[in-house]
Design an enzyme around this catalytic site. Structure first.
Site, mmCIF file in Angstrom:
data_model
loop_
_atom_site.group_PDB
_atom_site.id
_atom_site.type_symbol
_atom_site.label_atom_id
_atom_site.label_comp_id
_atom_site.label_asym_id
_atom_site.label_seq_id
_atom_site.Cartn_x
_atom_site.Cartn_y
_atom_site.Cartn_z
ATOM 1 N N TYR A 53 45.143 46.197 44.104
ATOM 2 C CA TYR A 53 45.067 45.482 43.036
ATOM 3 C C TYR A 53 46.195 45.463 42.868
ATOM 4 O O TYR A 53 46.572 46.246 41.608
ATOM 5 C CB TYR A 53 44.455 44.764 42.666
ATOM 6 C CG TYR A 53 42.826 44.668 43.639
ATOM 7 C CD1 TYR A 53 42.967 43.319 44.844
ATOM 8 C CD2 TYR A 53 41.560 44.684 42.621
ATOM 9 C CE1 TYR A 53 42.268 43.299 45.852
ATOM 10 C CE2 TYR A 53 40.723 44.002 43.566
ATOM 11 C CZ TYR A 53 40.461 43.171 44.839
ATOM 12 O OH TYR A 53 39.797 42.673 44.974
ATOM 13 N N PHE A 99 38.917 29.879 44.442
ATOM 14 C CA PHE A 99 39.444 30.852 43.628
ATOM 15 C C PHE A 99 39.275 29.437 42.561
ATOM 16 O O PHE A 99 40.707 28.802 42.213
ATOM 17 C CB PHE A 99 40.746 30.195 44.690
ATOM 18 C CG PHE A 99 41.402 31.617 44.961
ATOM 19 C CD1 PHE A 99 42.325 32.817 44.630
ATOM 20 C CD2 PHE A 99 40.119 32.830 45.979
ATOM 21 C CE1 PHE A 99 42.802 33.878 45.554
ATOM 22 C CE2 PHE A 99 40.522 33.991 46.460
ATOM 23 C CZ PHE A 99 41.664 34.324 46.626
ATOM 24 N N GLY A 100 38.625 28.876 42.356
ATOM 25 C CA GLY A 100 38.696 28.525 41.080
ATOM 26 C C GLY A 100 38.788 26.669 41.509
ATOM 27 O O GLY A 100 38.599 25.670 40.387
ATOM 28 N N LEU A 152 35.995 25.740 42.048
ATOM 29 C CA LEU A 152 34.256 25.339 41.428
ATOM 30 C C LEU A 152 34.551 25.379 40.026
ATOM 31 O O LEU A 152 33.727 24.908 39.752
ATOM 32 C CB LEU A 152 33.511 26.075 42.261
ATOM 33 C CG LEU A 152 33.077 26.202 44.186
ATOM 34 C CD1 LEU A 152 32.391 27.405 44.036
ATOM 35 C CD2 LEU A 152 32.876 24.382 44.247
#
Length: 345
Positions: free
Chosen positions: A53, A237-238, A240
C-alpha cells in the site's frame, strides 16, 4: 463500538477495522493521522495495512501507508492496538517491492523486517499472506480455471513452519491468509494440524452486498474451522455509497481516478446498487449504513474493514456499527440478490 475476539486467540478486536490503503495516495500523512485519531476515539482498536500500500500499487507510493501508520503509532499505547499487515504475493508488476517475491524464508524475513521498520513496532499482531503464490482465482476472477503451466509446487508446510518460527521469536503473534480459496484455506489448516504448527487465524477476502461469493464455499469453512473473515471492500470500492448511481462519475472518486478497479463498475452492479438504495431509503438508512451493517452482522465475520478518503465518509461508515438489521430486512436483501447474484467480480 462492538468487539469480538479473533477465534483461537485472546485478541479482542473492534467489529469495525480501519482500512488504510488510501493513505499515501488519496490521503496525506496529516489526514491519515486525523482518521486514525478519530477511529481510536470511537473505539476502533484494529488497523489493517499491507507492505504494497498505497493502492493502486506504484513504486512511488509503496510503503507509504505503513510509514504513515508508523509515524502515528510511535506516539500511541502499542499494546492497546491490534495491527495487521500483509506480505505481497508473487506479481511481476510489483517486483520493485522486494528482490525476493513470494513466500520463501528469505522473502518473509525481508518483508517482515521492512514492515516492522516502517510501522515503528517490534511485532505484528496478525501477519497475512496477501494472496496465494499459486495460480488460482482471486481479485477479479470468479470461476476457477486450472493453469496447467503453473510452476508452483506445494510448499504450505514450509511457509507455515517459517511463520511458526516468527511466532516463537515474538515478531508476529498470529498469521492469516487473504484472497484465498476454500482449498487453500483447508490446506493451511491441514498442515498446521498435522505438523503441530501455528494455525491460520483469519482470512481477509472481499465481501459485500455486490460480492457474496465468500458464502459459496468459504463461509462454511470459516464457521466450522473457526477462521473469521476480515471482510474487505464492504463498500465495493465506493459503489455502495450510491455516488455512482445514474451513471455519475464524481471527479475525485476512486472508480473515476482508478478505472482499473472495474470489477464493481458493471451494469449488473449498478442495477443491484439501485435496488439496495431503494431499500435503504425505505428503511430510513443511508445506503452505506445498510451495506456495512449487513457485512458486520454476518456470523462468519470477525471484523469489517472500512476505509474512507474524507472524514465525513469515515464518520458515516463507523456509525454503521449502531445499525441492526432485522430478519425481515435480511430477507429483502436476499430477494434483491436473487435478481443478480454476485455481479462483482
Amino acid at each position: 463500538m462492538k468487539y469480538t475476539t479473533i477465534q483461537n486467540t485472546n485478541i479482542k478486536v473492534s467489529k469495525i477495522c480501519l482500512g488504510t490503503m488510501t493513505f499515501g495516495e488519496q490521503n496525506t500523512e496529516s489526514e491519515a493521522h486525523e482518521q486514525l485519531n478519530y477511529a481510536v476515539e470511537k473505539g476502533i482498536n484494529f488497523i489493517d495495512t499491507a507492505e504494497m500500500y498505497s493502492v493502486p500499487g506504484r513504486q512511488e507510493t509503496q510503503g507509504n501507508t505503513e510509514k504513515y501508520i508508523g509515524s502515528w503509532l510511535k506516539n500511541q499505547k502499542r499494546d492497546e492496538l491490534v495491527i495487521a499487515t500483509k506480505i505481497t504475493g508473487p506479481n511481476p508488476g510489483l517486483s520493485y517491492i522486494r528482490d525476493n517475491m513470494g513466500f520463501s524464508n528469505e522473502a518473509i524475513d525481508d518483508a517482515l523486517e521492512k514492515s516492522l521498520k516502517r510501522l515503528k513496532t517490534d511485532y505484528i499482531d496478525v501477519y497475512q499472506l496477501h494472496w496465494p503464490e499459486r495460480s488460482t482465482n482471486f481479485f477479479s476472477q470468479r470461476n476457477y480455471k486450472h493453469n496447467f503451466e503453473d510452476k508452483w509446487e506445494d510448499n504450505f508446510k514450509e511457509v507455515i513452519e517459517k511463520l511458526d518460527s516468527l511466532v516463537k521469536e515474538g515478531k508476529i503473534r498470529h498469521y492469516g491468509v487473504s484472497n484465498e480459496t476454500p482449498w487453500g484455506l483447508m490446506r493451511h489448516l491441514e498442515e498446521s494440524k498435522n505438523n503441530n504448527l501455528t494455525r491460520c487465524k483469519t482470512i481477509q477476502n472481499p465481501y459485500s452486498l455486490l460480492n457474496r461469493t465468500f458464502e459459496i464455499g468459504l463461509a462454511e469453512v470459516a464457521m466450522r474451522e473457526k477462521v473469521g473473515l476480515l471482510a474487505y471492500s464492504p463498500m465495493a470500492f465506493g459503489m455502495l455509497s450510491g455516488k455512482y448511481l445514474g451513471g455519475k462519475m464524481p471527479k475525485n472518486a476512486r472508480l473515476t481516478l482508478f478505472p482499473v478497479f472495474s470489477r464493481y463498475n458493471s451494469n449488473e452492479s449498478r442495477f443491484l446498487t439501485q435496488k439496495y438504495a431503494d431499500l435503504a431509503k425505505e428503511l430510513n438508512l443511508s445506503l452505506a449504513q445498510l451495506s456495512l451493517a449487513f457485512v458486520t452482522q454476518q456470523p462468519f465475520v470477525t471484523s469489517n474493514i472500512i476505509g474512507a478518503t474524507s472524514m465525513e465518509q469515515l464518520k458515516e461508515n463507523i456509525s454503521s456499527i449502531h445499525v441492526e438489521l432485522t430478519e425481515e430486512t435480511l430477507q429483502k436483501i436476499d430477494e434483491i440478490q436473487e435478481l443478480q447474484p454476485n455481479p462483482a467480480p
